[in-house]
Design an enzyme around this catalytic site. Structure first.
Site, PDB file in Angstrom:
ATOM      1  N   ASP A 199     -16.001  -5.436  -1.509  1.00 30.40           N
ATOM      2  CA  ASP A 199     -16.515  -4.070  -1.308  1.00 30.40           C
ATOM      3  C   ASP A 199     -16.373  -3.179  -2.538  1.00 30.40           C
ATOM      4  O   ASP A 199     -16.355  -1.963  -2.424  1.00 30.40           O
ATOM      5  CB  ASP A 199     -15.797  -3.415  -0.111  1.00 30.40           C
ATOM      6  CG  ASP A 199     -14.296  -3.335  -0.310  1.00 30.40           C
ATOM      7  OD1 ASP A 199     -13.777  -3.945  -1.273  1.00 30.40           O
ATOM      8  OD2 ASP A 199     -13.629  -2.667   0.495  1.00 30.40           O
ATOM      9  N   ARG A 248       0.896  -1.168   0.000  1.00 31.98           N
ATOM     10  CA  ARG A 248       0.000   0.000   0.000  1.00 31.98           C
ATOM     11  C   ARG A 248       0.930   1.212   0.000  1.00 31.98           C
ATOM     12  O   ARG A 248       1.792   1.334   0.867  1.00 31.98           O
ATOM     13  CB  ARG A 248      -0.861   0.026   1.259  1.00 31.98           C
ATOM     14  CG  ARG A 248      -1.767  -1.200   1.436  1.00 31.98           C
ATOM     15  CD  ARG A 248      -2.749  -0.957   2.577  1.00 31.98           C
ATOM     16  NE  ARG A 248      -3.340  -2.198   3.055  1.00 31.98           N
ATOM     17  CZ  ARG A 248      -4.428  -2.777   2.520  1.00 31.98           C
ATOM     18  NH1 ARG A 248      -4.993  -2.247   1.460  1.00 31.98           N
ATOM     19  NH2 ARG A 248      -4.910  -3.877   3.044  1.00 31.98           N
ATOM     20  N   ASP A 292     -10.387  -1.150  -3.484  1.00 36.12           N
ATOM     21  CA  ASP A 292     -10.759   0.228  -3.839  1.00 36.12           C
ATOM     22  C   ASP A 292      -9.555   1.164  -4.010  1.00 36.12           C
ATOM     23  O   ASP A 292      -9.554   2.011  -4.910  1.00 36.12           O
ATOM     24  CB  ASP A 292     -11.798   0.798  -2.858  1.00 36.12           C
ATOM     25  CG  ASP A 292     -11.409   0.603  -1.407  1.00 36.12           C
ATOM     26  OD1 ASP A 292     -10.313   0.063  -1.133  1.00 36.12           O
ATOM     27  OD2 ASP A 292     -12.206   0.985  -0.531  1.00 36.12           O
ATOM     28  N   ASP A 298     -12.728  -8.474   0.745  1.00 37.97           N
ATOM     29  CA  ASP A 298     -13.799  -7.686   1.384  1.00 37.97           C
ATOM     30  C   ASP A 298     -15.107  -7.662   0.596  1.00 37.97           C
ATOM     31  O   ASP A 298     -16.149  -7.343   1.147  1.00 37.97           O
ATOM     32  CB  ASP A 298     -13.332  -6.236   1.591  1.00 37.97           C
ATOM     33  CG  ASP A 298     -12.122  -6.152   2.504  1.00 37.97           C
ATOM     34  OD1 ASP A 298     -11.932  -7.074   3.314  1.00 37.97           O
ATOM     35  OD2 ASP A 298     -11.369  -5.170   2.394  1.00 37.97           O
ATOM     36  N   THR A 327     -10.086  -8.655  -3.864  1.00 38.46           N
ATOM     37  CA  THR A 327     -10.088  -8.336  -2.430  1.00 38.46           C
ATOM     38  C   THR A 327     -11.028  -9.284  -1.701  1.00 38.46           C
ATOM     39  O   THR A 327     -12.090  -9.623  -2.234  1.00 38.46           O
ATOM     40  CB  THR A 327     -10.536  -6.874  -2.153  1.00 38.46           C
ATOM     41  OG1 THR A 327     -10.866  -6.737  -0.761  1.00 38.46           O
ATOM     42  CG2 THR A 327     -11.737  -6.452  -2.974  1.00 38.46           C
TER      43      THR A 327
HETATM   44  O1  F6P Z   1      -8.744  -5.187   2.295  1.00 37.44           O
HETATM   45  C1  F6P Z   1      -8.411  -6.428   2.819  1.00 37.44           C
HETATM   46  C2  F6P Z   1      -8.141  -6.325   4.282  1.00 37.44           C
HETATM   47  O2  F6P Z   1      -7.715  -7.593   4.759  1.00 37.44           O
HETATM   48  C3  F6P Z   1      -9.308  -5.803   5.142  1.00 37.44           C
HETATM   49  O3  F6P Z   1     -10.258  -6.808   5.379  1.00 37.44           O
HETATM   50  C4  F6P Z   1      -8.586  -5.315   6.352  1.00 37.44           C
HETATM   51  O4  F6P Z   1      -9.329  -4.313   7.009  1.00 37.44           O
HETATM   52  C5  F6P Z   1      -7.321  -4.750   5.776  1.00 37.44           C
HETATM   53  O5  F6P Z   1      -7.112  -5.403   4.531  1.00 37.44           O
HETATM   54  C6  F6P Z   1      -6.074  -4.933   6.598  1.00 37.44           C
HETATM   55  O6  F6P Z   1      -5.056  -4.254   5.963  1.00 37.44           O
HETATM   56  P1  F6P Z   1      -3.510  -4.402   6.266  1.00 37.44           P
HETATM   57  O7  F6P Z   1      -3.006  -5.588   5.504  1.00 37.44           O
HETATM   58  O8  F6P Z   1      -2.912  -3.128   5.734  1.00 37.44           O
HETATM   59  O9  F6P Z   1      -3.365  -4.560   7.739  1.00 37.44           O
END
Ligand code: F6P
Length: 316
Positions: free
Chosen positions: A128, A71, A102, A126, A124
């Site tokens: 979403d 990210r 997203d 999610d 994903t």
């Molecule tokens: O978007 C996928 C996801 O696993 C979500 O369900 C969760 O809120 C988020 O990513 C966690 O993100 P990270 O890997 O940055 O902790």
């Protein structure tokens, strides 16, 4: 033509199947395929390499993403995105397939606006992404959640407990509501149902009154602290209560049949679009609606041959 492919954001089972489909479909059309490693971060850092057929062998069944993911907060600044575009252009890459959620879609929109046509695939757990009914990875994560909740139910029953389970989903309640239905949960709490402590306590007390030996509550993440909720239930009902947060286990594992097929179709479809000169699009999947038909006509309906035959491997 040259096509780039990347995965970005939280990884999801089936991403590898999508990468494979993009690379192999591109090669079958005489195009070159390039993998961008570690998402938009790798794009900016120029981690881009040409991929051959064999680079994507033995991955259709693997969870995670062989390209890696990340990210990158800075990937909203035009100057940062421009570095990424320059890196693609220096290799002669004409279009990019982005697989993610997203955040990945936003990046793909901006890159398209800046002149690099993107095709976005929903990847994903999610579920979403508003434009598609199902995202790559959702059903595998759902199976994982269901398996875990079934196991929790066993011990919950034995000990006559109330089990509070938190599933992932960021701000989306789909993993919670689908797993809640599939596991016969007594209570499901998501952004859509809303969370009201008093109502939940009343429902729990009512469950005891109607003779429920144990109960399962599924809660979507980012709603409330499930450990505190379990404590609250234990203090204010006749149930002992325990909380479990399923966490990252939901992101890993072998993709389900559904996710492999969805990813293979979407990856291949993305290349077809690029081949036709179409960019700036998001691929979607619809639909699993339930309907009804007069039973006397039900077996006489003309069935179309499955479009899955278009996705069989081409060896050229
Ligand atoms: O978007 C996928 C996801 O696993 C979500 O369900 C969760 O809120 C988020 O990513 C966690 O993100 P990270 O890997 O940055 O902790």
């Amino acid at each position: 033509m040259k096509i780039g492919v990347l995965t970005s954001g939280g990884d999801a089972p089936g991403m590898n199947a999508a990468i494979r489909a993009v690379v192999r479909t591109a090669i079958s059309y005489g195009m070159e395929a390039y993998g961008v490693f570690d998402g938009y971060k790798g794009l900016v850092e120029n981690k881009i390499r040409k991929l051959e057929r064999n680079d994507v062998g033995q991955i259709i069944n693997r969870g995670g993403t062989i390209l890696g993911s990340s990210r990158l907060k800075d990937f909203v600044k035009t100057e940062v995105m421009q570095v990424g575009i320059d890196n693609l252009r220096n290799l002669g890459i004409d279009a990019l397939v982005t697989i993610g959620g997203d955040g990945t879609y936003r990046g793909a929109m901006d890159l398209t606006r800046l002149g690099m046509p993107c095709i976005a695939l929903p990847g994903t757990i999610d579920n979403d992404i508003a434009s598609t009914e199902y995202t790559i990875g959702f059903f595998t994560a759902l199976d994982t959640a269901i398996d875990a909740i079934d196991k929790l139910r066993d011990t919950s029953f034995s000990h006559q407990r109330c089990t509070v389970v938190e599933v992932m989903g960021r701000n989306c309640g789909d993993l919670a509501i689908y797993s809640g239905i599939a596991c016969g949960a007594e209570i499901v709490i998501t952004k859509d149902t809303g969370y009201d402590r008093e109502t939940v306590l009343k429902q729990v007390q009512q469950a005891r009154k109607v003779g429920k030996r144990h109960l399962v509550i599924v809660v979507a993440e980012n709603i409330t602290d499930v450990t505190l909720l379990a404590k609250d239930i234990q203090e204010n009902s006749e149930y002992e209560a325990r909380a479990s947060v399923l966490g990252y286990i939901q992101r890993g594992g072998t993709p389900s049949a559904f996710d492999r097929i969805l990813a293979s179709k979407m990856g291949s479809y993305a290349v077809e679009l690029i081949r036709k000169g179409i960019g700036g699009q998001a691929v979607y999947a619809k639909s699993m609606d339930v309907g009804y038909i007069d039973i006397f006509s039900a077996l006489g309906v003309d069935s179309k041959p499955s479009d899955l035959y278009n996705y069989l491997p081409r060896l050229n």
